[in-house]
Write a protein that holds these residues in place. Structure first.
Motif, PDB file in Angstrom:
ATOM      1  N   MET A  82       3.888   0.746  -5.890  1.00 25.46           N
ATOM      2  CA  MET A  82       3.013   1.891  -5.712  1.00 25.46           C
ATOM      3  C   MET A  82       1.826   1.502  -4.844  1.00 25.46           C
ATOM      4  N   LEU A  83       1.253   2.493  -4.191  1.00 23.10           N
ATOM      5  CA  LEU A  83       0.074   2.297  -3.356  1.00 23.10           C
ATOM      6  C   LEU A  83      -0.995   3.297  -3.775  1.00 23.10           C
ATOM      7  N   ASP A  84      -2.211   2.788  -3.940  1.00 19.64           N
ATOM      8  CA  ASP A  84      -3.348   3.632  -4.309  1.00 19.64           C
ATOM      9  C   ASP A  84      -4.339   3.628  -3.157  1.00 19.64           C
ATOM     10  N   VAL A  85      -4.536   4.818  -2.529  1.00 23.17           N
ATOM     11  CA  VAL A  85      -5.446   4.931  -1.398  1.00 23.17           C
ATOM     12  C   VAL A  85      -6.909   4.906  -1.845  1.00 23.17           C
ATOM     13  N   GLY A  86      -7.149   5.164  -3.118  1.00 20.92           N
ATOM     14  CA  GLY A  86      -8.512   5.120  -3.631  1.00 20.92           C
ATOM     15  C   GLY A  86      -9.066   6.478  -4.001  1.00 20.92           C
ATOM     16  N   LYS A  87      -8.649   7.534  -3.283  1.00 20.45           N
ATOM     17  CA  LYS A  87      -9.096   8.885  -3.603  1.00 20.45           C
ATOM     18  C   LYS A  87      -8.181   9.890  -2.925  1.00 20.45           C
ATOM     19  N   SER A  88      -8.157  11.082  -3.451  1.00 21.50           N
ATOM     20  CA  SER A  88      -7.377  12.155  -2.844  1.00 21.50           C
ATOM     21  C   SER A  88      -8.151  12.752  -1.676  1.00 21.50           C
ATOM     22  N   GLY A  89      -7.433  13.463  -0.808  1.00 23.69           N
ATOM     23  CA  GLY A  89      -8.070  14.147   0.309  1.00 23.69           C
ATOM     24  C   GLY A  89      -7.970  13.436   1.631  1.00 23.69           C
ATOM     25  N   LEU A  90      -7.509  12.175   1.649  1.00 25.61           N
ATOM     26  CA  LEU A  90      -7.335  11.443   2.902  1.00 25.61           C
ATOM     27  C   LEU A  90      -5.946  11.756   3.459  1.00 25.61           C
ATOM     28  N   LEU A  91      -5.894  12.227   4.689  1.00 24.65           N
ATOM     29  CA  LEU A  91      -4.625  12.613   5.294  1.00 24.65           C
ATOM     30  C   LEU A  91      -3.920  11.370   5.843  1.00 24.65           C
ATOM     31  N   HIS A  92      -2.659  11.148   5.426  1.00 28.55           N
ATOM     32  CA  HIS A  92      -1.900   9.992   5.895  1.00 28.55           C
ATOM     33  C   HIS A  92      -0.426  10.363   6.021  1.00 28.55           C
ATOM     34  N   ASN A  93       0.303   9.584   6.833  1.00 22.91           N
ATOM     35  CA  ASN A  93       1.709   9.913   7.083  1.00 22.91           C
ATOM     36  C   ASN A  93       2.560   8.712   7.471  1.00 22.91           C
ATOM     37  N   GLN A  94       2.070   7.499   7.220  1.00 22.85           N
ATOM     38  CA  GLN A  94       2.826   6.334   7.661  1.00 22.85           C
ATOM     39  C   GLN A  94       2.512   5.108   6.801  1.00 22.85           C
ATOM     40  N   ILE A  95       3.552   4.326   6.528  1.00 22.06           N
ATOM     41  CA  ILE A  95       3.407   3.053   5.811  1.00 22.06           C
ATOM     42  C   ILE A  95       3.967   1.946   6.685  1.00 22.06           C
ATOM     43  N   LEU A  96       3.282   0.819   6.716  1.00 26.35           N
ATOM     44  CA  LEU A  96       3.805  -0.393   7.332  1.00 26.35           C
ATOM     45  C   LEU A  96       4.098  -1.390   6.222  1.00 26.35           C
ATOM     46  N   ILE A  97       5.366  -1.750   6.064  1.00 23.91           N
ATOM     47  CA  ILE A  97       5.793  -2.680   5.022  1.00 23.91           C
ATOM     48  C   ILE A  97       6.049  -4.041   5.667  1.00 23.91           C
ATOM     49  N   GLU A  98       5.436  -5.076   5.112  1.00 23.97           N
ATOM     50  CA  GLU A  98       5.609  -6.430   5.632  1.00 23.97           C
ATOM     51  C   GLU A  98       6.343  -7.280   4.609  1.00 23.97           C
ATOM     52  N   SER A  99       7.315  -8.074   5.115  1.00 21.51           N
ATOM     53  CA  SER A  99       8.137  -8.909   4.236  1.00 21.51           C
ATOM     54  C   SER A  99       8.365 -10.262   4.868  1.00 21.51           C
TER      55      SER A  99
END
Length: 397
Positions: A82-99
């Motif tokens: 899971m990922l927690d951005v810290g607060k609602s209301g921030l517009l986002h649309n992309q994740i970068l996953i590193e392995s």
């Protein structure tokens, strides 16, 4: 402007008779000009100021620090976190996953929620189940390619749940994940369908796809191959040449088409730094596998070039190019261009290419006499050597 110095001409017909207009510079202009430096727009024998525009798109990213929580592996071998951005209301649309894993292909699903939930909670909303990430490494070729980016519909949710599918290499080790708001404006592109020749190099165990643009000088930066369906995963080297004799490395990449219960994905495109070669050669390394059934309808794409200029009523315009000694012009237009409304430019119809009947080819510099008659120089050298030798012998006596 001296009409005799320009070899090619195209008639320009603006849609509107006043205001600013945009003319797209086609493949004829790209190949006949010198990197677009020598184009001139002329009306009544007078040079018309213009601004050359490279129609690239723009991209921007806003990075949001996020906390990675509750990473685990379920009984099916899927990696979940899971990922927690810290607060609602921030517009986002992309994740970068590193392995840390070097070679893998994984399907990725992304869910969202405004509140913290457990992995099995039914309150998660599905954003996408069609994301995929991959990595390809070839130690012998010292080559690595891949992508860890997953794009999903824009959301303002505080929490994301990410599920990475299992694979034959075992569960994927996720080292970190980053959230972004990615915005991109699409530029104007030009697509070409070059002639394609496909051959098999049995010695190198490769398939060679040669694409002929028809002429050098056309700027391109993206290639999309065409192939029948089938499970394959191959390294590709892209080369360029103007003669098909000496090839220069352009880029390396990785093409695949995989359709299995654990992963579905297809990538047949290569992006590369802009080049103007007439020929492109994609070398697909098959190793000990059967060749892929590539097809001849490949597409090459480049960033469009346009010229913006002001039109006047009852004026007639021509585009000239093909002057090897001309340089990029400097107009006041460059300083006022940023103040123009580029969304309301009218288009310009471009006529066919014709040769300027008043064109006078530049005189070829005459080679020096000794280059045109090398035997004379050789004879003089032989005589000089003989004279010097005779002098030396005479002095020794």
């Amino acid at each position: 402007f001296s009409l005799e110095q320009w070899k090619y001409e195209k008639e320009l017909t603006p849609e509107k008779t006043s205001g600013y207009a945009r003319v797209e510079l086609d493949a004829d202009v790209a190949s006949g000009s010198r990197n677009f430096e020598d184009i001139r727009i002329v009306s009544g024998g007078r040079e018309i100021p213009y601004q050359l525009v490279v129609e690239r798109g723009s991209e921007s990213e806003n990075y949001y620090p996020a906390i990675l929580l509750n990473q685990s592996v379920n009984n099916a071998g899927e990696t979940m976190f899971m990922l927690d951005v810290g607060k609602s209301g921030l517009l986002h649309n992309q994740i970068l996953i590193e392995s840390r894993n070097e070679s893998f292909r994984r399907q990725v699903s992304v869910f969202s929620s405004d509140t913290a939930l457990g992995h099995t909670d039914a309150g998660w909303r599905l954003l996408t189940s069609k994301g995929y990430i991959y990595s390809y490494a070839d130690e012998r070729a010292n080559f690595k390619a891949g992508s860890g980016v997953v794009t999903y519909p824009q959301t303002t949710s505080r929490y994301l749940r990410v599920v990475v599918s299992s694979g034959p290499e075992g569960a994927l080790a996720v080292d970190s994940a980053h959230i972004y708001r990615h915005e991109a404006s699409i530029g104007r592109t030009v697509s070409y369908t070059p002639s394609v020749a496909i051959t098999e190099n049995k010695k190198e165990k490769s398939t060679e796809i040669i694409l002929d643009m028809g002429t050098a000088g056309v700027p391109t930066n993206h290639l999309t191959l065409s192939a029948g369906r089938g499970n394959f995963s191959r390294r590709v080297v892209l080369q360029g040449s103007d003669t098909t004799e000496n090839w220069s490395l352009v880029s390396q990449g990785y093409v695949f088409d995989i359709d299995t219960p654990k992963f579905v994905g297809r990538e047949l495109s290569l992006s590369y730094p802009e080049v103007t070669f007439r020929y492109l050669r994609a070398v697909v390394f098959n190793e000990d596998n059967d060749s892929v059934a590539f097809e001849s309808n490949a597409v090459v794409t480049g960033v469009a070039r346009s010229a913006v200029f002001e039109v006047s009523p009852e004026a007639r315009y021509s585009l000239f190019y093909g002057n090897s000694s001309a340089r990029t012009p400097r107009y006041d237009m460059a300083r006022i261009f940023n103040y123009l409304d580029l969304n309301n430019l009218s288009d310009v119809k471009v006529g066919r290419e014709i040769e300027n009947v008043k064109y006078v080819a530049p005189k070829v510099a005459e080679r020096p006499y000794t280059e045109r008659h090398p035997a004379v120089l050789n004879t003089i050298l032989v005589l000089l050597v003989a004279i010097i030798g005779a002098v030396i012998l005479a002095c020794e006596r």
